[in-house]
Scaffold this motif. Structure first.
Motif, PDB file in Angstrom:
ATOM      1  N   GLU A  65      17.950  18.657  29.708  1.00 38.03           N
ATOM      2  CA  GLU A  65      17.598  19.147  31.184  1.00 38.03           C
ATOM      3  C   GLU A  65      16.276  19.990  31.239  1.00 38.03           C
ATOM      4  OE1 GLU A  65      20.554  22.286  31.234  1.00 38.03           O
ATOM      5  OE2 GLU A  65      22.439  20.530  31.784  1.00 38.03           O
ATOM      6  N   LEU A  66      15.951  20.454  29.898  1.00 37.61           N
ATOM      7  CA  LEU A  66      14.464  20.928  30.104  1.00 37.61           C
ATOM      8  C   LEU A  66      13.353  19.973  30.115  1.00 37.61           C
ATOM      9  CD1 LEU A  66      13.496  24.064  29.863  1.00 37.61           C
ATOM     10  CD2 LEU A  66      13.272  23.455  27.204  1.00 37.61           C
ATOM     11  N   GLU A  81      11.033  29.453  32.905  1.00 39.47           N
ATOM     12  CA  GLU A  81      12.218  30.360  33.097  1.00 39.47           C
ATOM     13  C   GLU A  81      13.202  30.484  32.060  1.00 39.47           C
ATOM     14  OE1 GLU A  81      16.108  29.728  36.325  1.00 39.47           O
ATOM     15  OE2 GLU A  81      14.457  28.408  36.468  1.00 39.47           O
ATOM     16  N   TYR A  82      13.111  29.035  31.214  1.00 44.18           N
ATOM     17  CA  TYR A  82      13.798  29.031  30.034  1.00 44.18           C
ATOM     18  C   TYR A  82      13.538  29.930  28.950  1.00 44.18           C
ATOM     19  CZ  TYR A  82      16.180  27.039  25.859  1.00 44.18           C
ATOM     20  OH  TYR A  82      16.901  26.817  24.758  1.00 44.18           O
ATOM     21  N   ARG A 132      10.003  25.431  35.055  1.00 44.79           N
ATOM     22  CA  ARG A 132      11.256  25.107  34.295  1.00 44.79           C
ATOM     23  C   ARG A 132      11.305  26.105  32.860  1.00 44.79           C
ATOM     24  NH1 ARG A 132      12.933  18.975  33.883  1.00 44.79           N
ATOM     25  NH2 ARG A 132      12.419  19.044  36.025  1.00 44.79           N
TER      26      ARG A 132
END
Length: 734
Positions: free
Chosen positions: A24-25, A190-191, A187
């Motif tokens: 996903e990352l 945010e993680y 992305r």
């Protein structure tokens, strides 16, 4: 090219969870396959660019080479919690006993130790795993998605989910895969913001480094100067857009290259070797003169780099002009235009037409007029109608301050130029007026020394601050004003002839109010409206105004309007006139002419020996009359007075003062005559006194000396004064 990533863990559920996080990352940049030691899928593991292995995957590290190639890139998986999980655990009351349930004792110990490091110390965790001894009296169990191992009888279960991969694990994976540019994407950001880290200090230093780098880039781009930086190896590491514009080089082509190859004309290497600042010098780049300064970057005794600062000359001048405009807090702006000039008389219309044409030029304008005629208003209008209208309009009264103060105001001063000088110095009005207009009111009040400096400014367009040694170029248009005769000033030596002809390039005479007819009533209406008054003038007062001499011109008229607004009378009659208003009795004018008497308001003694108040008529009943000048033949000197607009009361008053002083065997100057008029509350202007004395001198009635010699009455003048009745009687002022 898509990178291959292998995830290796003991439990298949954990392996799949970690694999989903990585996929996903990193998205489309990687392809992830998950393998479990417990299920044995590790035996069929495919070749990968990066092997990510959990700490509990193998009991013995010697087993790793059996499944993973020796030359492969391996990254150890470290796990942590999300901030949301920590917030949930903090809702549990302090002192609560809870089971922490996981697959093995080792996994339980690792998980609870991590929670303690992250500040979750208020819960008394009891380790529980398959094979552990049962615990009585505990009603809460906390587990990382291992509810299958929670013993029966526990009333409440909090599933905090699998631990996620740490920020360090993800950063290491990105670096080893060559995908470090992804670390700046939203992305990843945010993680990193959602994941709790145990390396707080490292994260703070990393964030600070990134923040400083961003601030440096922002600073480079907002500067008006071009900036080029080199490191200790003389490699270019920084270059902003302004430097690209000046040099004509793209930074993508010069970054990380030697400065000597592409920017050899800049003294960067010289600065790097000498470790000293290279003072500003002019270098021609792409046909444009550029000011270049190079400063070293020193750390202790070592030079670790240098910065070149580039600025085009035109850019520097424009920036100075913008800064001058920001100093307009003193109101250095023109407020009025020709539309603000009230009046429709022939004289005022012609004046406006002439000045409109003059405004289009760059030559100095000289406004000549009595006090109160609106010279500064016309100066504003000339500026507004010129090509300099967007520039500053600066006004100063040259007669209102001492010579040394006027010089520092006009030309500015450097720090320490005199006692009380401000630190850093101060720009002068010439600098403030750059690209604009400077209005010099009462220019005749300027000292001879300042006249010389002003002449140089008009000739060379350069100034030097008081106490300074640098020439400053200025672009200023001069509009000057005077209420005296500069020709006479030139003749008596108090005004420089060369400066006079410089200022007198475009002379304009502003008509006095007494020559503007019905403009008096237009102006009165404007003042009435501006003062929020509610009055109208009676026909009798209007007739008075049309025949009044208006020694104070428009300023006097405005004072009257303000006075009328406080009388409370809706219709202004003769009775509402102020006590200082001088006039003749209109109702009794016929009888007065026969008897040779007139009434004046409180104030000056009437020439001819009549004291105020001798008439039987009260002051409030007086009014100005049309004088029957056609019923007599005036003397040539009287006729000259009339042609120059002098009223009989004015020149007879001057004759009286001259006679009194001559009797006392002393001379008197213009200022002395004006002082006598002021004491007796008689209205006289400087121009009026000068005009009267000039005519008296021309016809032999007085001797007028230059400078401080003063004026005296001649024998002819004495004879006329002593036989004044026959001269004054036809005017009805005896």
């Amino acid at each position: 090219m898509v990178k291959q990533v292998a995830i290796v863990a003991l439990d298949p559920r954990a392996s799949a969870f970690y694999g989903n996080q990585v996929q996903e990352l990193f998205g489309e940049y990687v392809k992830v396959r998950s393998y479990s030691v417990m299920e044995g899928t590790i035996s069929n593991m495919e070749r990968a660019d990066l092997y990510m292995m959990s700490t509990d995957a193998f009991d013995n590290r010697e087993e790793v080479p059996q499944y993973i190639p020796i030359d492969a890139q391996i990254s150890e998986i470290h796990v942590t919690y999300m901030w949301e999980t920590i917030r949930r655990l903090r809702t549990i009351p302090a002192g609560t006993r809870a089971l922490f349930v996981n697959m093995t004792e080792k996994m339980v110990r690792e998980a609870t130790a991590t929670l303690n490091q992250l500040g979750v110390n208020h819960i008394s965790f009891i380790p529980f795993y398959p094979g552990a001894e049962p615990v009585e009296g505990v009603t809460l169990a906390v587990t990382p998605d291992e509810e299958r191992y929670v013993p029966q009888g526990v009333e409440h279960v909090m599933n905090i989910g699998h631990r996620c991969l740490t920020s360090e694990t993800m950063i290491e994976a990105a670096l080893k895969l060559g995908l470090e540019e992804l670390l700046e994407t939203p992305r990843f950001q945010e993680y990193f913001g959602n994941v709790v880290t145990s390396t707080y200090n490292f994260d703070m230093m990393f964030a600070r480094s990134r923040r400083l780098e961003s601030q440096f880039d922002i600073l480079m781009e907002i500067l008006d100067e071009g900036i080029i930086g080199i490191n200790e190896r003389a490699e270019i590491f920084a270059m902003n857009k302004k430097a690209e514009e000046i040099t004509g080089l793209k930074r993508s082509l010069v970054l990380h290259k030697q400065a000597s190859s592409s920017l050899a004309y800049l003294p960067l290497l010289q600065c790097l070797k000498s470790k000293e600042k290279i003072e500003p010098k002019v270098i021609r780049i792409n046909g444009v003169n550029v000011g270049v300064t190079v400063v070293p970057v020193l750390r202790k005794d070592d030079c670790i780099g240098a910065f070149a600062i580039l600025q085009r000359f035109n850019d520097a001048e424009n920036r100075q002009h913008e800064l001058r405009n920001q100093l307009m807090h003193k109101g250095y702006r023109a407020k009025y235009g020709f539309d603000d000039v009230v009046g429709v008389s022939d004289g005022i219309e012609r004046t406006k037409q002439i000045l409109r044409r003059m405004a289009a030029t760059e030559s100095p304008v000289l406004l000549i007029g009595e006090t109160g005629t609106g010279k500064e208003l016309f100066a504003n209008a000339v500026h507004q109608a010129s090509r300099r209208s967007k520039g500053p309009f600066v006004a100063i009264n040259c007669a209102a301050m001492p010579e040394n103060l006027l010089e520092s105001e006009l030309f500015g001063y450097e720090e320490g130029a005199f006692t009380g000088a401000k630190k850093g110095g101060r720009p002068g009005l010439f600098e403030f007026a750059h690209h604009g207009t400077l209005f010099l009111d009462e220019v005749e009040g300027m000292s001879p020394a300042l006249q010389v400096k002003l002449l140089r400014v008009l000739q060379e367009h350069e100034i030097m601050r008081v106490g300074g040694n640098k020439i400053i170029s200025i672009d200023v248009r001069i509009v000057a004003a005077t209420n005296e005769s500069l020709e006479e000033k030139v003749q008596d030596g108090s005004f420089r002839r060369d400066l006079y002809y410089r200022l007198n390039t475009l002379p304009v005479l502003i008509p006095p109010l007494r020559q503007r007819g019905d403009d008096v009533f237009l102006l009165m209406e404007r003042f009435n409206s501006g003062l929020k008054g509610n009055f109208v003038l009676s026909d009798e007062v209007k007739d008075l105004f049309l025949h009044y001499s208006w020694p104070g011109n428009i300023r006097e008229l405005r004072n009257l309007a303000e006075y009328f607004s406080f009388t409370g009378s809706p219709v202004i009659t003769v009775k509402d006139l102020p006590p200082t208003f001088v006039y003749e009795n209109r109702e009794m004018k016929d009888g007065q002419r026969e008897s040779g008497k007139a009434v004046r308001t409180a104030g000056p003694e009437v020439p001819g020996g009549l004291e105020p108040g001798n008439s039987e008529t009260s002051v409030s009943e007086a009014a100005v009359s049309d004088r029957p000048r056609s019923c007599h033949r005036p003397e040539p000197w009287q006729q000259a007075m009339e042609e120059r607009g002098m009223e009989p009361e004015e020149y007879w008053f001057v004759l009286k003062v001259l006679y009194q002083c001559t009797e006392e065997r002393k001379a008197i100057g213009r200022e002395g005559i004006l002082e006598c008029a002021k004491k007796e509350k008689f209205f006289l202007s400087q121009i009026g006194v000068r005009t009267i004395l000039g005519i008296l001198k021309e016809y032999g009635l007085a001797r007028v000396s230059r400078g401080r010699g003063g004026s005296r009455m001649t024998c002819l003048g004495r004879e006329i004064w002593e036989n004044r009745e026959e001269y004054i009687k036809p005017y009805g002022i005896l």
